[in-house]
Structures are given as structure tokens and as C-alpha cells.
Design a protein around this motif. Structure first.
Motif, PDB file in Angstrom:
ATOM      1  N   GLY A 106       6.765 -12.889 -23.516  1.00  0.00           N
ATOM      2  CA  GLY A 106       7.663 -11.821 -23.098  1.00  0.00           C
ATOM      3  C   GLY A 106       8.195 -12.043 -21.698  1.00  0.00           C
ATOM      4  O   GLY A 106       7.631 -12.807 -20.917  1.00  0.00           O
ATOM      5  N   LEU A 107       9.315 -11.371 -21.416  1.00  0.00           N
ATOM      6  CA  LEU A 107       9.905 -11.420 -20.087  1.00  0.00           C
ATOM      7  C   LEU A 107       9.366 -10.240 -19.292  1.00  0.00           C
ATOM      8  O   LEU A 107       9.596  -9.080 -19.645  1.00  0.00           O
ATOM      9  CB  LEU A 107      11.430 -11.344 -20.171  1.00  0.00           C
ATOM     10  N   ALA A 108       8.645 -10.542 -18.233  1.00  0.00           N
ATOM     11  CA  ALA A 108       8.040  -9.507 -17.399  1.00  0.00           C
ATOM     12  C   ALA A 108       8.523  -9.667 -15.964  1.00  0.00           C
ATOM     13  O   ALA A 108       8.617 -10.791 -15.461  1.00  0.00           O
ATOM     14  CB  ALA A 108       6.516  -9.611 -17.453  1.00  0.00           C
ATOM     15  N   PRO A 109       8.830  -8.564 -15.295  1.00  0.00           N
ATOM     16  CA  PRO A 109       9.200  -8.646 -13.886  1.00  0.00           C
ATOM     17  C   PRO A 109       7.948  -8.799 -13.015  1.00  0.00           C
ATOM     18  O   PRO A 109       6.926  -8.168 -13.277  1.00  0.00           O
ATOM     19  CB  PRO A 109       9.897  -7.312 -13.621  1.00  0.00           C
ATOM     20  N   ARG A 110       8.048  -9.634 -12.010  1.00  0.00           N
ATOM     21  CA  ARG A 110       6.955  -9.825 -11.036  1.00  0.00           C
ATOM     22  C   ARG A 110       7.568  -9.975  -9.651  1.00  0.00           C
ATOM     23  O   ARG A 110       8.705 -10.424  -9.497  1.00  0.00           O
ATOM     24  CB  ARG A 110       6.153 -11.095 -11.339  1.00  0.00           C
ATOM     25  N   PHE A 111       6.778  -9.641  -8.639  1.00  0.00           N
ATOM     26  CA  PHE A 111       7.208  -9.909  -7.266  1.00  0.00           C
ATOM     27  C   PHE A 111       7.342 -11.410  -7.087  1.00  0.00           C
ATOM     28  O   PHE A 111       6.503 -12.186  -7.569  1.00  0.00           O
ATOM     29  CB  PHE A 111       6.212  -9.342  -6.250  1.00  0.00           C
ATOM     30  N   THR A 112       8.371 -11.830  -6.370  1.00  0.00           N
ATOM     31  CA  THR A 112       8.605 -13.268  -6.192  1.00  0.00           C
ATOM     32  C   THR A 112       7.764 -13.857  -5.071  1.00  0.00           C
ATOM     33  O   THR A 112       7.475 -15.051  -5.094  1.00  0.00           O
ATOM     34  CB  THR A 112      10.098 -13.556  -5.915  1.00  0.00           C
ATOM     35  N   ARG A 113       7.376 -13.024  -4.095  1.00  0.00           N
ATOM     36  CA  ARG A 113       6.555 -13.500  -2.973  1.00  0.00           C
ATOM     37  C   ARG A 113       5.416 -12.518  -2.743  1.00  0.00           C
ATOM     38  O   ARG A 113       5.649 -11.321  -2.582  1.00  0.00           O
ATOM     39  CB  ARG A 113       7.384 -13.608  -1.693  1.00  0.00           C
ATOM     40  N   ILE A 114       4.211 -13.051  -2.714  1.00  0.00           N
ATOM     41  CA  ILE A 114       3.034 -12.213  -2.478  1.00  0.00           C
ATOM     42  C   ILE A 114       2.087 -12.902  -1.497  1.00  0.00           C
ATOM     43  O   ILE A 114       2.189 -14.106  -1.261  1.00  0.00           O
ATOM     44  CB  ILE A 114       2.253 -11.926  -3.787  1.00  0.00           C
ATOM     45  N   ARG A 115       1.191 -12.117  -0.959  1.00  0.00           N
ATOM     46  CA  ARG A 115       0.021 -12.658  -0.273  1.00  0.00           C
ATOM     47  C   ARG A 115      -1.165 -12.202  -1.105  1.00  0.00           C
ATOM     48  O   ARG A 115      -1.267 -11.033  -1.466  1.00  0.00           O
ATOM     49  CB  ARG A 115      -0.115 -12.121   1.144  1.00  0.00           C
ATOM     50  N   TYR A 116      -2.010 -13.154  -1.457  1.00  0.00           N
ATOM     51  CA  TYR A 116      -3.245 -12.752  -2.132  1.00  0.00           C
ATOM     52  C   TYR A 116      -4.413 -13.095  -1.235  1.00  0.00           C
ATOM     53  O   TYR A 116      -4.368 -14.033  -0.440  1.00  0.00           O
ATOM     54  CB  TYR A 116      -3.378 -13.363  -3.527  1.00  0.00           C
ATOM     55  N   SER A 117      -5.430 -12.268  -1.360  1.00  0.00           N
ATOM     56  CA  SER A 117      -6.639 -12.510  -0.578  1.00  0.00           C
ATOM     57  C   SER A 117      -7.838 -12.149  -1.440  1.00  0.00           C
ATOM     58  O   SER A 117      -7.717 -11.489  -2.469  1.00  0.00           O
ATOM     59  CB  SER A 117      -6.622 -11.697   0.719  1.00  0.00           C
TER      60      SER A 117
END
Length: 180
Positions: A106-117
């Protein structure tokens, strides 16, 4: 190491909120992480969350293959108690699949830039900025820890297809990009 059974959509374990890992250095957590990586690689997949293998703990494993990295490939990585922070409001539709929903894409929207910790198996902090496919994979896996599947993010059911027909979705994405 051992291959683990992957829970399929409909299994209540996939809809539960996972509990934090109290001691990332616990040998049982290291064993689970090793088994999850082996299972992910065998599937083959690019990510796996502990709830997908029946363990309600906040741990994910993921990788970014060279052909999907846009430059830097990410080797198999363990992230415990992850926190995701979008770095801006920009989102992008992208094709997603899931080892727990093997017949659909499926086509899902996601943030293009993230910081993960979060922390690693040694208990040391991990913090990284991710973009593109790397960011998508981490967000997808972290969603599992809160009982969410990518299909929950699909905004239009016309954006779901079987694996065999999912090329129509990628064709539609390419066409949309050509018109922008």
C-alpha cells in the motif's frame, strides 16, 4: 539463533502497545535481537518489530540495503525503546509492505526526515537523522510498537493492492511525480 514465527494481521499481539525494555543489556534481549535479525533476513525483509514475533517489548531491528539507501546502506541495526521525532512537516507517499501482511502492499504517507533515538544492546544511546527509505523503515517498525500497521496510514483504499498488482501503485506514484 532461531527463526521466529511472524504474527499475521489479525493476531492481537500486533494491536497491543509494547512495554519499554527495562534492561537493554539483558542476555534475553540480545538473544531476541539476534533471532529477530535472523528472521528478518530469512523472510527476507528490511525490518521487524518485537510484537511481530510475539514479544511485547519496544525493540525493532532494521536494515537499509544498498539499492534502497540512496547512498549509505545501513547494516542490520537494533534499536531499543525508540523515539521518533519528525524534523519538519513534509510527508511523502511511498509503497510499503509488511511481513505481517504478506499479500498486500500500500501507499502510506510518512515523514521524509526524522530523528530517531533509543539505545543499543550495550545500553549506549543512539541518535540519528534519517531521510527517505531509511526514515520510512524506522517509522514503519516503530508503529508496530504502538499497535499500528501501515494499512492504518493508507488514506485511500485505492492505494492498496495485492503484491502481484502492486506495480500499478508504483506506476501511479511515478506518474504523479512526473506531473508535479
Amino acid at each position: 539463533m532461531a527463526l521466529l514465527m511472524i504474527a499475521q494481521m489479525g493476531n492481537p499481539a500486533l494491536r497491543a502497545v509494547a512495554r519499554p525494555v527495562a534492561d537493554p543489556t539483558d542476555p534475553d534481549i540480545a538473544r531476541l535481537a539476534a533471532d529477530m535479525i535472523e528472521t528478518m533476513m530469512d523472510a527476507p525483509g528490511v525490518g521487524l518489530a518485537a510484537p511481530q514475533v510475539g514479544e511485547s517489548v519496544r525493540m525493532i531491528v532494521f536494515r537499509v540495503p544498498p539499492d534502497r539507501s540512496g547512498g549509505e546502506a545501513i547494516p542490520p541495526t537494533v534499536l531499543i525503546n525508540p523515539v521518533i521525532e519528525p524534523l519538519d512537516d513534509e510527508t511523502e507517499l511511498g509503497l510499503e509492505g509488511c511481513l505481517s501482511i504478506p499479500v498486500l502492499r500500500g501507499l502510506a504517507p510518512r515523514f521524509t526526515r526524522i530523528r530517531y533515538s533509543g539505545v543499543g544492546l550495550d545500553g549506549a544511546p543512539i541518535s540519528r537523522v534519517a531521510e527517505g527509505f531509511h526514515a520510512r523503515v524506522v517509522q514503519h517498525e516503530a508503529d508496530h510498537l504502538d499497535g499500528h500497521l501501515y494499512i492504518d496510514r493508507v488514506t485511500d483504499t485505492r492505494h492498496l493492492a495485492t503484491v502481484e498488482e502492486s506495480h500499478h501503485l508504483t506506476d501511479a506514484l511515478k506518474g504523479a511525480g512526473d506531473r508535479e
